[in-house]
Design an enzyme around this catalytic site. Structure first.
Site, PDB file in Angstrom:
ATOM      1  CG  HIS A 105      -1.478   1.228   1.386  1.00  0.00           C
ATOM      2  ND1 HIS A 105      -1.185   2.190   2.450  1.00  0.00           N
ATOM      3  CD2 HIS A 105      -2.641   2.025   0.694  1.00  0.00           C
ATOM      4  CE1 HIS A 105      -2.030   3.427   2.416  1.00  0.00           C
ATOM      5  NE2 HIS A 105      -3.139   3.163   1.190  1.00  0.00           N
ATOM      6  CB  SER A 106       0.754   4.283   0.418  1.00  0.00           C
ATOM      7  OG  SER A 106       1.182   5.553   0.157  1.00  0.00           O
ATOM      8  CG  MET A 107       7.126   3.914   1.348  1.00  0.00           C
ATOM      9  SD  MET A 107       7.723   4.495   3.187  1.00  0.00           S
ATOM     10  CE  MET A 107       7.098   2.834   4.017  1.00  0.00           C
ATOM     11  CB  ALA A 109       2.290   0.125  -3.839  1.00  0.00           C
ATOM     12  CG  HIS A 280      -3.878   7.004   0.282  1.00  0.00           C
ATOM     13  ND1 HIS A 280      -3.501   6.275  -0.961  1.00  0.00           N
ATOM     14  CD2 HIS A 280      -2.695   6.929   1.049  1.00  0.00           C
ATOM     15  CE1 HIS A 280      -2.175   6.027  -0.778  1.00  0.00           C
ATOM     16  NE2 HIS A 280      -1.811   6.309   0.493  1.00  0.00           N
TER      17      HIS A 280
END
Length: 300
Positions: A105-107, A109, A280
């Site tokens: 997720h996010s960072m 990813a 998010h």
């Protein structure tokens, strides 16, 4: 919120301390490696994993400086994406895993994206939650922001247990909820903070954040869009992107997101992209919207 499944606390030694995490499901087989977002921790996946089959093995780690993992040594700066790439390689080599699957997720990813690019023969699949690659900042901001990061780094490293800000439990949850500005519900903040805070040893009624304050200045050395697009060309694994809509991205970030996705569409041997309604952290706020797409991709 869903019913909690059992998990085991996880820890491996590293040269400066340990990397911690949560191991869900059987330990006798290779696990899916779950990578959280910036200043989050392994708890970000609690709700999603609760909706996945119990026989699925998943290792959700706390990156160094996050959650229950050791902080980097004094005087050492964080370079979050490049550090993360090395941390993942350490874990893979520790278990001698082959053809891994990454859920990020996010960072997380973005770090998974870099790993899949640098080690294309070692990654079977990459599941990216509301991110396409590493964070990219406009080049025009780099000089000033780097100046600010250096100054803040030298300021933050002077903080310790004796002068670190501390708060009551409700104040902590209020601060986290405000900081995420609608990205996480209050209940989601409480889940995240199970690993995200600890009691003040001088006053057990107050709490500190467990994350390293130096993470706030870990954006030095971010890659440019042309570099990220070259990395994207090297990603060969099966790929699923779950995009939160509206998600809160600016027009510029949306443009960059789409540019990276177009390259991945061509480079990946099995490219899939789906949209779910939410913010998010939709995988934590409303995991039931995300879980079916993950299970379909993994053919569960």
């Amino acid at each position: 919120m869903s019913n909690n499944r059992e998990f085991a606390e996880f820890q491996i030694d590293v040269p400066w301390g340990h990397i911690s995490g949560k191991w869900w499901g059987p330990k006798g087989k290779q696990a899916i490696l779950a990578l959280h977002g910036f200043q989050d921790n392994a708890g970000t996946f609690d709700e999603l994993i609760n909706l996945l089959p119990a026989n699925l093995s998943i290792l959700a780690i706390d990156f160094p400086g996050h959650g229950q993992s050791s902080h980097l040594p004094p005087g050492v700066a964080y370079y979050r994406y490049w550090d993360g790439l090395i941390h993942i390689r350490r874990i893979v080599q520790h278990f001698n895993w082959k053809k891994i699957t990454i859920l990020g997720h996010s960072m997380g990813a973005g770090i998974g994206f870099l790993y899949a690019s640098c080690y294309p023969d070692d990654v079977e699949a990459l599941i990216s939650l509301d991110a396409a690659g590493p964070r990219i900042d406009p080049p025009s901001t780099h000089a000033q922001s780097t100046h600010d990061y250096v100054e803040k780094f030298l300021k933050y490293e002077k903080l310790n247990e004796n002068n670190m800000p501390s708060y009551t439990y409700n104040e902590m949850i209020d601060l986290v909820e405000d900081a995420y500005a609608g990205s996480m519900t209050r209940e989601a903040c409480k889940i995240m903070m199970k690993r995200g805070m600890r009691r003040n040893p001088q006053n057990p009624n107050l709490y500190h954040f467990t994350r390293d304050v130096r993470l706030k200045v870990s954006n030095i050395g971010l890659p440019s869009i042309d570099v990220v697009l070259e990395f994207a060309k090297k990603v060969k694994c099966r790929y699923l992107n779950v995009k939160a809509v509206p998600g809160g991205k600016s027009a510029e970030k949306e443009k960059i997101y789409n540019e990276i996705m177009e390259v991945l569409r061509e480079s990946s041997r099995d490219f899939r992209c789906v949209e779910v309604e939410g913010a998010h952290h939709v995988h934590l706020n409303n995991a039931s919207l995300v879980a079916p797409h993950v299970m379909a991709f993994l053919a569960l």
